[in-house]
Motif scaffolding. Structure first.
Motif, PDB file in Angstrom:
ATOM      1  N   GLU A  58       0.736  -1.189   0.036  1.00  0.00           N
ATOM      2  CA  GLU A  58      -0.068   0.061  -0.178  1.00  0.00           C
ATOM      3  C   GLU A  58       0.813   1.359  -0.086  1.00  0.00           C
ATOM      4  O   GLU A  58       0.355   2.319  -0.390  1.00  0.00           O
ATOM      5  N   ARG A  59       2.070   1.309   0.483  1.00  0.00           N
ATOM      6  CA  ARG A  59       2.938   2.387   0.602  1.00  0.00           C
ATOM      7  C   ARG A  59       4.121   2.283  -0.129  1.00  0.00           C
ATOM      8  O   ARG A  59       4.805   1.209   0.045  1.00  0.00           O
ATOM      9  N   TRP A  60       4.654   3.445  -0.772  1.00  0.00           N
ATOM     10  CA  TRP A  60       5.763   3.175  -1.514  1.00  0.00           C
ATOM     11  C   TRP A  60       6.431   4.727  -1.415  1.00  0.00           C
ATOM     12  O   TRP A  60       5.952   5.654  -1.704  1.00  0.00           O
ATOM     13  N   TRP A  61       7.654   4.589  -1.233  1.00  0.00           N
ATOM     14  CA  TRP A  61       8.494   5.818  -1.245  1.00  0.00           C
ATOM     15  C   TRP A  61       8.775   6.539  -2.395  1.00  0.00           C
ATOM     16  O   TRP A  61       8.885   6.036  -3.600  1.00  0.00           O
ATOM     17  N   ILE A  62       8.626   7.798  -2.353  1.00  0.00           N
ATOM     18  CA  ILE A  62       8.921   8.801  -3.402  1.00  0.00           C
ATOM     19  C   ILE A  62      10.270   9.821  -2.828  1.00  0.00           C
ATOM     20  O   ILE A  62      10.365   9.682  -1.592  1.00  0.00           O
ATOM     21  N   GLY A  63      10.782  10.575  -3.665  1.00  0.00           N
ATOM     22  CA  GLY A  63      12.045  11.162  -3.172  1.00  0.00           C
ATOM     23  C   GLY A  63      11.967  12.593  -2.753  1.00  0.00           C
ATOM     24  O   GLY A  63      12.788  13.258  -2.721  1.00  0.00           O
ATOM     25  N   LEU A  64      10.897  12.772  -1.812  1.00  0.00           N
ATOM     26  CA  LEU A  64      10.242  14.084  -1.472  1.00  0.00           C
ATOM     27  C   LEU A  64      10.645  14.101   0.047  1.00  0.00           C
ATOM     28  O   LEU A  64      10.003  13.099   0.846  1.00  0.00           O
ATOM     29  N   ASP A 122       2.817  12.453   3.921  1.00  0.00           N
ATOM     30  CA  ASP A 122       3.976  12.341   4.688  1.00  0.00           C
ATOM     31  C   ASP A 122       4.213  11.350   5.808  1.00  0.00           C
ATOM     32  O   ASP A 122       3.200  10.944   6.589  1.00  0.00           O
ATOM     33  N   GLY A 123       5.205  10.617   6.202  1.00  0.00           N
ATOM     34  CA  GLY A 123       5.393   9.594   7.105  1.00  0.00           C
ATOM     35  C   GLY A 123       6.797   9.751   7.482  1.00  0.00           C
ATOM     36  O   GLY A 123       7.683  10.297   7.041  1.00  0.00           O
ATOM     37  N   PRO A 124       6.997   9.093   8.726  1.00  0.00           N
ATOM     38  CA  PRO A 124       8.167   8.970   9.315  1.00  0.00           C
ATOM     39  C   PRO A 124       9.352   8.408   8.472  1.00  0.00           C
ATOM     40  O   PRO A 124       9.286   7.291   7.829  1.00  0.00           O
ATOM     41  N   ARG A 166       4.827  15.163  14.805  1.00  0.00           N
ATOM     42  CA  ARG A 166       5.948  15.824  14.385  1.00  0.00           C
ATOM     43  C   ARG A 166       7.336  15.111  13.746  1.00  0.00           C
ATOM     44  O   ARG A 166       8.312  15.677  14.292  1.00  0.00           O
ATOM     45  N   ASN A 167       6.870  14.091  13.348  1.00  0.00           N
ATOM     46  CA  ASN A 167       8.159  13.219  12.900  1.00  0.00           C
ATOM     47  C   ASN A 167       7.886  13.044  11.512  1.00  0.00           C
ATOM     48  O   ASN A 167       8.304  11.528  11.330  1.00  0.00           O
ATOM     49  N   GLU A 168       7.055  13.346  10.609  1.00  0.00           N
ATOM     50  CA  GLU A 168       6.825  12.959   9.334  1.00  0.00           C
ATOM     51  C   GLU A 168       7.383  13.830   8.359  1.00  0.00           C
ATOM     52  O   GLU A 168       6.923  14.719   8.067  1.00  0.00           O
ATOM     53  N   ASP A 169       8.650  13.311   7.774  1.00  0.00           N
ATOM     54  CA  ASP A 169       9.459  14.269   7.067  1.00  0.00           C
ATOM     55  C   ASP A 169       9.554  13.571   5.700  1.00  0.00           C
ATOM     56  O   ASP A 169      10.227  14.244   4.861  1.00  0.00           O
ATOM     57  N   CYS A 170       9.091  12.555   5.334  1.00  0.00           N
ATOM     58  CA  CYS A 170       9.408  11.813   4.015  1.00  0.00           C
ATOM     59  C   CYS A 170       8.066  11.485   3.481  1.00  0.00           C
ATOM     60  O   CYS A 170       7.112  11.237   4.195  1.00  0.00           O
ATOM     61  N   VAL A 171       8.010  11.450   2.186  1.00  0.00           N
ATOM     62  CA  VAL A 171       6.798  11.263   1.602  1.00  0.00           C
ATOM     63  C   VAL A 171       6.807   9.899   0.656  1.00  0.00           C
ATOM     64  O   VAL A 171       7.478   9.482   0.135  1.00  0.00           O
ATOM     65  N   GLU A 172       5.234   9.351   0.900  1.00  0.00           N
ATOM     66  CA  GLU A 172       4.919   7.898   0.493  1.00  0.00           C
ATOM     67  C   GLU A 172       3.963   8.152  -0.454  1.00  0.00           C
ATOM     68  O   GLU A 172       3.077   9.038  -0.252  1.00  0.00           O
ATOM     69  N   PHE A 173       3.861   7.472  -1.663  1.00  0.00           N
ATOM     70  CA  PHE A 173       2.610   7.259  -2.355  1.00  0.00           C
ATOM     71  C   PHE A 173       1.792   6.415  -1.640  1.00  0.00           C
ATOM     72  O   PHE A 173       2.160   4.970  -1.519  1.00  0.00           O
ATOM     73  N   ASP A 229       0.793  16.101  -5.043  1.00  0.00           N
ATOM     74  CA  ASP A 229      -0.556  15.306  -5.011  1.00  0.00           C
ATOM     75  C   ASP A 229      -0.991  14.706  -3.642  1.00  0.00           C
ATOM     76  O   ASP A 229      -0.978  13.667  -3.560  1.00  0.00           O
ATOM     77  N   TRP A 230      -1.086  15.647  -2.485  1.00  0.00           N
ATOM     78  CA  TRP A 230      -1.300  15.263  -1.302  1.00  0.00           C
ATOM     79  C   TRP A 230      -2.689  14.756  -1.237  1.00  0.00           C
ATOM     80  O   TRP A 230      -3.483  15.104  -1.747  1.00  0.00           O
ATOM     81  N   ALA A 231      -2.840  13.699  -0.319  1.00  0.00           N
ATOM     82  CA  ALA A 231      -4.204  13.190   0.088  1.00  0.00           C
ATOM     83  C   ALA A 231      -4.946  14.280   0.890  1.00  0.00           C
ATOM     84  O   ALA A 231      -3.951  15.137   1.320  1.00  0.00           O
ATOM     85  N   PRO A 232      -6.193  14.484   0.861  1.00  0.00           N
ATOM     86  CA  PRO A 232      -6.846  15.226   1.943  1.00  0.00           C
ATOM     87  C   PRO A 232      -6.238  15.314   3.316  1.00  0.00           C
ATOM     88  O   PRO A 232      -5.992  14.498   3.910  1.00  0.00           O
ATOM     89  N   GLY A 233      -6.127  16.539   3.785  1.00  0.00           N
ATOM     90  CA  GLY A 233      -5.580  16.904   5.162  1.00  0.00           C
ATOM     91  C   GLY A 233      -4.081  16.353   5.347  1.00  0.00           C
ATOM     92  O   GLY A 233      -3.303  16.599   6.326  1.00  0.00           O
ATOM     93  N   GLN A 234      -3.466  16.233   4.027  1.00  0.00           N
ATOM     94  CA  GLN A 234      -1.924  15.965   4.339  1.00  0.00           C
ATOM     95  C   GLN A 234      -1.170  17.225   3.305  1.00  0.00           C
ATOM     96  O   GLN A 234      -1.599  17.731   2.649  1.00  0.00           O
ATOM     97  N   PRO A 235       0.174  17.346   3.781  1.00  0.00           N
ATOM     98  CA  PRO A 235       0.622  16.624   4.785  1.00  0.00           C
ATOM     99  C   PRO A 235       0.380  17.267   6.380  1.00  0.00           C
ATOM    100  O   PRO A 235       0.047  18.115   6.312  1.00  0.00           O
ATOM    101  N   ASP A 236       0.667  16.312   7.257  1.00  0.00           N
ATOM    102  CA  ASP A 236      -0.016  16.848   8.637  1.00  0.00           C
ATOM    103  C   ASP A 236       1.342  16.689   9.785  1.00  0.00           C
ATOM    104  O   ASP A 236       0.725  17.213  10.659  1.00  0.00           O
ATOM    105  N   ASP A 237       2.297  16.106   9.514  1.00  0.00           N
ATOM    106  CA  ASP A 237       3.381  16.098  10.305  1.00  0.00           C
ATOM    107  C   ASP A 237       2.989  15.352  11.605  1.00  0.00           C
ATOM    108  O   ASP A 237       3.361  15.998  12.587  1.00  0.00           O
ATOM    109  N   ASN A 238       2.044  14.294  11.499  1.00  0.00           N
ATOM    110  CA  ASN A 238       1.615  13.855  12.690  1.00  0.00           C
ATOM    111  C   ASN A 238       2.584  13.243  13.717  1.00  0.00           C
ATOM    112  O   ASN A 238       3.559  12.752  13.155  1.00  0.00           O
TER     113      ASN A 238
END
Length: 164
Positions: free
Chosen positions: A82-88, A140-142, A121-128, A110-119
Motif C-alpha cells: 500500500e505504501r511506496w517511497w518517493i524522493g520528497l 508524509d510519514g516517518p 512532528r516526525n513525518e518528514d518523508c513522502v510516500e505514495f 498530489d497530497w491526500a486530503p489533510g496531508q501533509p500533517d506532520d503527525n
C-alpha cells in the motif's frame, strides 16, 4: 515477388533507425516517458530506499507532473503493498518539500486530503499511499518507516537497442 537489394537496404536501415529510437529499460524496470522505473519488492527506510535506488543506478522517483503521477498510481494498482517511497522530504526545513539528491523544490504535489500533517512532528518523508482513505495520493510519514521504494533513472545510450 523478389526484393531488390536497394529495397532490402532501405528496410534494414529503417529497422535500424526505429530500433535505435526505441526506449528500453534494464530488466525489471518499467518504461514511461523518458524514464525507467523500478518498483522495489523489499520494505526499506527512506534513506535505505534511496541507497537501494543508487545501487541500481537511479534515485527515489521525482514526480514532475500529473502524467507521471497518474502513470505511477495506475502501475501501483496492480502491485502488492500500500505504501511506496518517493524522493520528497522536508527533513532539512519543516514544510519545505525538496526532492532528495537535487534539493529542488517540488513544483507538483498530489497530497491526500489533510496531508501533509506532520503527525507526531516526525513525518518528514513522502510516500505514495494506495491504502483506502488515501486513494493513491501522497502522505508524509516517518523516514524510518519501512516501505517499498519507487526508483527512477533516465534513459542512456547503454539502454538503447541498436539493430543494423
Amino acid at each position: 515477388m523478389s526484393l531488390s537489394i536497394r529495397n532490402v537496404l532501405t528496410i534494414v536501415s529503417m529497422l535500424g533507425y526505429y530500433a535505435s529510437d526505441a526506449k528500453d529499460c534494464p530488466d525489471n524496470w518499467t518504461v514511461d516517458g523518458t524514464s525507467c522505473y523500478l518498483f522495489g519488492h523489499q520494505k526499506l527506510s527512506f534513506f535505505s530506499a534511496e541507497s537501494y535506488c543508487n545501487q541500481h543506478k537511479g534515485h527515489l522517483v521525482h514526480i514532475n507532473g500529473d502524467q507521471e503521477n497518474t502513470f505511477i498510481r495506475e502501475h501501483l494498482r496492480y502491485m502488492t503493498g500500500e505504501r511506496w517511497w518517493i524522493g520528497l522530504t522536508d527533513d532539512d526545513i519543516e514544510n519545505t518539500w525538496l526532492w532528495y539528491g537535487t534539493n529542488e523544490k517540488a513544483e507538483y504535489t498530489d497530497w491526500a486530503p489533510g496531508q501533509p500533517d506532520d503527525n507526531g512532528r516526525n513525518e518528514d518523508c513522502v510516500e505514495f499511499n494506495m491504502a483506502p482513505g488515501y486513494g493513491g495520493h501522497w502522505n508524509d510519514g516517518p523516514c524510518d518507516f519501512h516501505t517499498f521504494p519507487i526508483c527512477e533513472r533516465p534513459f542512456d545510450d547503454t539502454d538503447n537497442v541498436i539493430v543494423g
